[in-house]
Design a protein around this motif. Structure first.
Motif, PDB file in Angstrom:
ATOM      1  N   THR A 233      -8.715  -7.338   7.772  1.00 37.75           N
ATOM      2  CA  THR A 233      -9.726  -7.901   6.953  1.00 37.75           C
ATOM      3  C   THR A 233      -8.605  -8.195   5.707  1.00 37.75           C
ATOM      4  O   THR A 233      -8.455  -9.311   5.033  1.00 37.75           O
ATOM      5  CB  THR A 233     -10.735  -7.311   6.527  1.00 37.75           C
ATOM      6  OG1 THR A 233     -11.683  -7.228   7.485  1.00 37.75           O
ATOM      7  CG2 THR A 233     -11.496  -7.760   5.102  1.00 37.75           C
ATOM      8  N   ARG A 234      -7.897  -7.112   5.539  1.00 42.00           N
ATOM      9  CA  ARG A 234      -6.866  -7.139   4.180  1.00 42.00           C
ATOM     10  C   ARG A 234      -5.762  -8.119   4.665  1.00 42.00           C
ATOM     11  O   ARG A 234      -5.123  -8.803   3.793  1.00 42.00           O
ATOM     12  CB  ARG A 234      -6.344  -5.831   4.211  1.00 42.00           C
ATOM     13  CG  ARG A 234      -5.485  -5.610   2.719  1.00 42.00           C
ATOM     14  CD  ARG A 234      -5.176  -4.250   2.592  1.00 42.00           C
ATOM     15  NE  ARG A 234      -4.558  -4.068   1.480  1.00 42.00           N
ATOM     16  CZ  ARG A 234      -4.007  -2.478   0.843  1.00 42.00           C
ATOM     17  NH1 ARG A 234      -4.637  -1.773   1.579  1.00 42.00           N
ATOM     18  NH2 ARG A 234      -3.253  -2.614   0.165  1.00 42.00           N
TER      19      ARG A 234
ATOM     20  N   ASP B 180     -12.268   1.100  13.030  1.00 39.04           N
ATOM     21  CA  ASP B 180     -12.824   0.856  11.818  1.00 39.04           C
ATOM     22  C   ASP B 180     -11.719   0.581  10.902  1.00 39.04           C
ATOM     23  O   ASP B 180     -11.505  -0.240  10.178  1.00 39.04           O
ATOM     24  CB  ASP B 180     -13.651   1.977  11.209  1.00 39.04           C
ATOM     25  CG  ASP B 180     -14.989   2.081  12.086  1.00 39.04           C
ATOM     26  OD1 ASP B 180     -15.358   1.363  12.956  1.00 39.04           O
ATOM     27  OD2 ASP B 180     -15.749   3.122  11.865  1.00 39.04           O
ATOM     28  N   CYS B 181     -10.689   1.542  10.806  1.00 41.86           N
ATOM     29  CA  CYS B 181      -9.484   1.320   9.998  1.00 41.86           C
ATOM     30  C   CYS B 181      -8.867   0.142  10.461  1.00 41.86           C
ATOM     31  O   CYS B 181      -8.286  -0.673   9.627  1.00 41.86           O
ATOM     32  CB  CYS B 181      -8.581   2.590  10.265  1.00 41.86           C
ATOM     33  SG  CYS B 181      -9.413   4.014   9.885  1.00 41.86           S
TER      34      CYS B 181
ATOM     35  N   GLN C 273      -8.482   6.286   1.999  1.00 37.64           N
ATOM     36  CA  GLN C 273      -9.174   5.105   2.346  1.00 37.64           C
ATOM     37  C   GLN C 273      -9.749   5.377   3.872  1.00 37.64           C
ATOM     38  O   GLN C 273     -10.834   5.402   4.375  1.00 37.64           O
ATOM     39  CB  GLN C 273      -8.762   3.838   2.497  1.00 37.64           C
ATOM     40  CG  GLN C 273      -9.506   2.538   3.098  1.00 37.64           C
ATOM     41  CD  GLN C 273      -8.703   1.464   2.722  1.00 37.64           C
ATOM     42  OE1 GLN C 273      -7.470   1.347   2.333  1.00 37.64           O
ATOM     43  NE2 GLN C 273      -9.325   0.183   3.131  1.00 37.64           N
ATOM     44  N   PHE C 274      -8.816   6.019   4.730  1.00 35.33           N
ATOM     45  CA  PHE C 274      -9.138   6.048   6.166  1.00 35.33           C
ATOM     46  C   PHE C 274      -9.273   7.359   6.714  1.00 35.33           C
ATOM     47  O   PHE C 274      -9.694   7.674   7.904  1.00 35.33           O
ATOM     48  CB  PHE C 274      -7.677   5.607   6.986  1.00 35.33           C
ATOM     49  CG  PHE C 274      -7.653   3.968   6.773  1.00 35.33           C
ATOM     50  CD1 PHE C 274      -8.749   3.181   6.354  1.00 35.33           C
ATOM     51  CD2 PHE C 274      -6.248   3.560   6.915  1.00 35.33           C
ATOM     52  CE1 PHE C 274      -8.492   1.877   6.327  1.00 35.33           C
ATOM     53  CE2 PHE C 274      -6.047   1.987   6.771  1.00 35.33           C
ATOM     54  CZ  PHE C 274      -7.279   1.265   6.460  1.00 35.33           C
TER      55      PHE C 274
ATOM     56  N   ARG D 157     -11.809   8.475   9.691  1.00 39.52           N
ATOM     57  CA  ARG D 157     -12.716   7.497  10.178  1.00 39.52           C
ATOM     58  C   ARG D 157     -12.075   7.140  11.519  1.00 39.52           C
ATOM     59  O   ARG D 157     -10.830   7.127  11.699  1.00 39.52           O
ATOM     60  CB  ARG D 157     -12.692   6.386   9.175  1.00 39.52           C
ATOM     61  CG  ARG D 157     -13.365   6.753   7.968  1.00 39.52           C
ATOM     62  CD  ARG D 157     -13.215   5.869   6.978  1.00 39.52           C
ATOM     63  NE  ARG D 157     -13.834   4.518   7.517  1.00 39.52           N
ATOM     64  CZ  ARG D 157     -13.555   3.187   7.047  1.00 39.52           C
ATOM     65  NH1 ARG D 157     -12.649   3.229   5.689  1.00 39.52           N
ATOM     66  NH2 ARG D 157     -14.107   1.988   7.453  1.00 39.52           N
TER      67      ARG D 157
ATOM     68  N   THR E 199       0.671  -1.207   0.127  1.00 41.86           N
ATOM     69  CA  THR E 199       0.041   0.084   0.072  1.00 41.86           C
ATOM     70  C   THR E 199       0.980   1.250  -0.249  1.00 41.86           C
ATOM     71  O   THR E 199       2.136   1.201   0.116  1.00 41.86           O
ATOM     72  CB  THR E 199      -0.946   0.042   1.138  1.00 41.86           C
ATOM     73  OG1 THR E 199      -1.878   1.168   0.884  1.00 41.86           O
ATOM     74  CG2 THR E 199      -0.153   0.159   2.465  1.00 41.86           C
TER      75      THR E 199
ATOM     76  N   LEU F 267      -9.948  -2.707  11.715  1.00 40.82           N
ATOM     77  CA  LEU F 267     -10.703  -3.989  11.204  1.00 40.82           C
ATOM     78  C   LEU F 267     -10.453  -4.131   9.623  1.00 40.82           C
ATOM     79  O   LEU F 267     -10.169  -5.235   9.403  1.00 40.82           O
ATOM     80  CB  LEU F 267     -12.178  -3.716  11.509  1.00 40.82           C
ATOM     81  CG  LEU F 267     -12.687  -3.821  12.847  1.00 40.82           C
ATOM     82  CD1 LEU F 267     -14.165  -3.466  12.910  1.00 40.82           C
ATOM     83  CD2 LEU F 267     -12.547  -4.965  13.316  1.00 40.82           C
ATOM     84  N   GLU F 268     -10.345  -3.108   8.909  1.00 41.56           N
ATOM     85  CA  GLU F 268     -10.072  -3.077   7.279  1.00 41.56           C
ATOM     86  C   GLU F 268      -8.697  -3.569   7.137  1.00 41.56           C
ATOM     87  O   GLU F 268      -8.346  -4.418   6.197  1.00 41.56           O
ATOM     88  CB  GLU F 268     -10.520  -1.621   6.705  1.00 41.56           C
ATOM     89  CG  GLU F 268     -12.021  -1.349   6.570  1.00 41.56           C
ATOM     90  CD  GLU F 268     -12.173  -0.249   5.663  1.00 41.56           C
ATOM     91  OE1 GLU F 268     -11.180  -0.168   4.696  1.00 41.56           O
ATOM     92  OE2 GLU F 268     -13.120   0.353   5.772  1.00 41.56           O
ATOM     93  N   ILE F 269      -7.872  -3.077   7.944  1.00 40.83           N
ATOM     94  CA  ILE F 269      -6.377  -3.675   7.859  1.00 40.83           C
ATOM     95  C   ILE F 269      -6.329  -5.224   8.322  1.00 40.83           C
ATOM     96  O   ILE F 269      -5.689  -5.929   7.464  1.00 40.83           O
ATOM     97  CB  ILE F 269      -5.363  -2.699   8.967  1.00 40.83           C
ATOM     98  CG1 ILE F 269      -5.400  -1.519   8.368  1.00 40.83           C
ATOM     99  CG2 ILE F 269      -4.042  -3.438   8.820  1.00 40.83           C
ATOM    100  CD1 ILE F 269      -4.504  -0.716   9.192  1.00 40.83           C
TER     101      ILE F 269
END
Length: 215
Positions: free
Chosen positions: A60-61, A53-54, A45-46, A49, A37, A56-58
């Protein structure tokens, strides 16, 4: 007589120039774990926010829980960079001084934690402007782009939403202000982001003192 009774400032990217620092370090630490990235991608993206929440996305990635050392390394490096590099946003002190001169109230409503804001606002000399009037995503159940934080700040300050003016730099923050029924000014020095802020519902400026045009 001002129609605006309260100016609500976001913190990161509006009061303190922290987002480029955070995104740079996040990108470097993510790349070490094989998640390719860039700081620019993460900023897109972040921005605006809540950290939870950020995260959780990391995760998931990454495909699962992040290694323990990721959190320690990232937090340590961000704190060190804040102490070494962090500056107030250009023009913000002049704007805050002017609001004091015209006796117009202000507060902060940020997706950052209270702990983080104590660090960043003290480091940049801005804490005394807002002492006792700092609201965090920690105070509500839903962060931006939900309107909860801005509505909480307005209620705590005793001002109706339509008499608040929000100053934001993120799409999530602008959407939160619009959802709260508050007029919002989008601040950005990035030409690419300005049309996005406008599309989300903000009147866009590239100079902090231009916020005065919308009171």
């Amino acid at each position: 007589m001002f129609s605006t009774e309260l100016v609500i400032f976001d913190c990161d990217g509006v009061l303190v120039d922290s987002e480029s620092i955070v995104c740079r370090i996040l990108a470097e630490e993510m790349n070490k774990l094989g998640m390719e990235t860039t700081a620019e991608e993460l900023d897109e993206q972040f921005s605006g926010r809540p950290a939870r929440d950020c995260l959780l996305e990391i995760e998931t990635r990454f495909g699962g829980p992040l290694p323990d050392h990721y959190f320690g390394n990232t937090e340590r490096r961000i704190r060190e960079a804040f102490h070494a590099e962090l500056e107030p946003i250009a023009g913000i002190e002049d704007l805050l001084d002017h609001l004091l001169q015209i006796n117009l109230r202000s507060c902060v409503a940020s997706s950052g934690s209270h702990e983080k804001m104590r660090l960043t606002l003290n480091k940049t000399g801005l804490y005394d402007y807002f002492d006792g009037r700092i609201f965090s995503v920690d105070d509500v159940s839903r962060g931006k782009p939900w309107p909860d934080l801005f509505l909480h700040a307005a209620q705590a300050m005793g001002v109706e939403p339509q008499h608040c003016l929000v100053v934001e730099d993120s799409i999530a923050g602008v959407k939160a202000a619009v959802a709260a029924g508050m007029p919002v000014v989008g601040y950005s020095n990035h030409p690419r982001r300005r049309p996005q802020l406008q599309e989300a519902g903000a009147r866009v400026v590239g100079d902090m003192m231009a916020v005065l045009d919308f009171l």
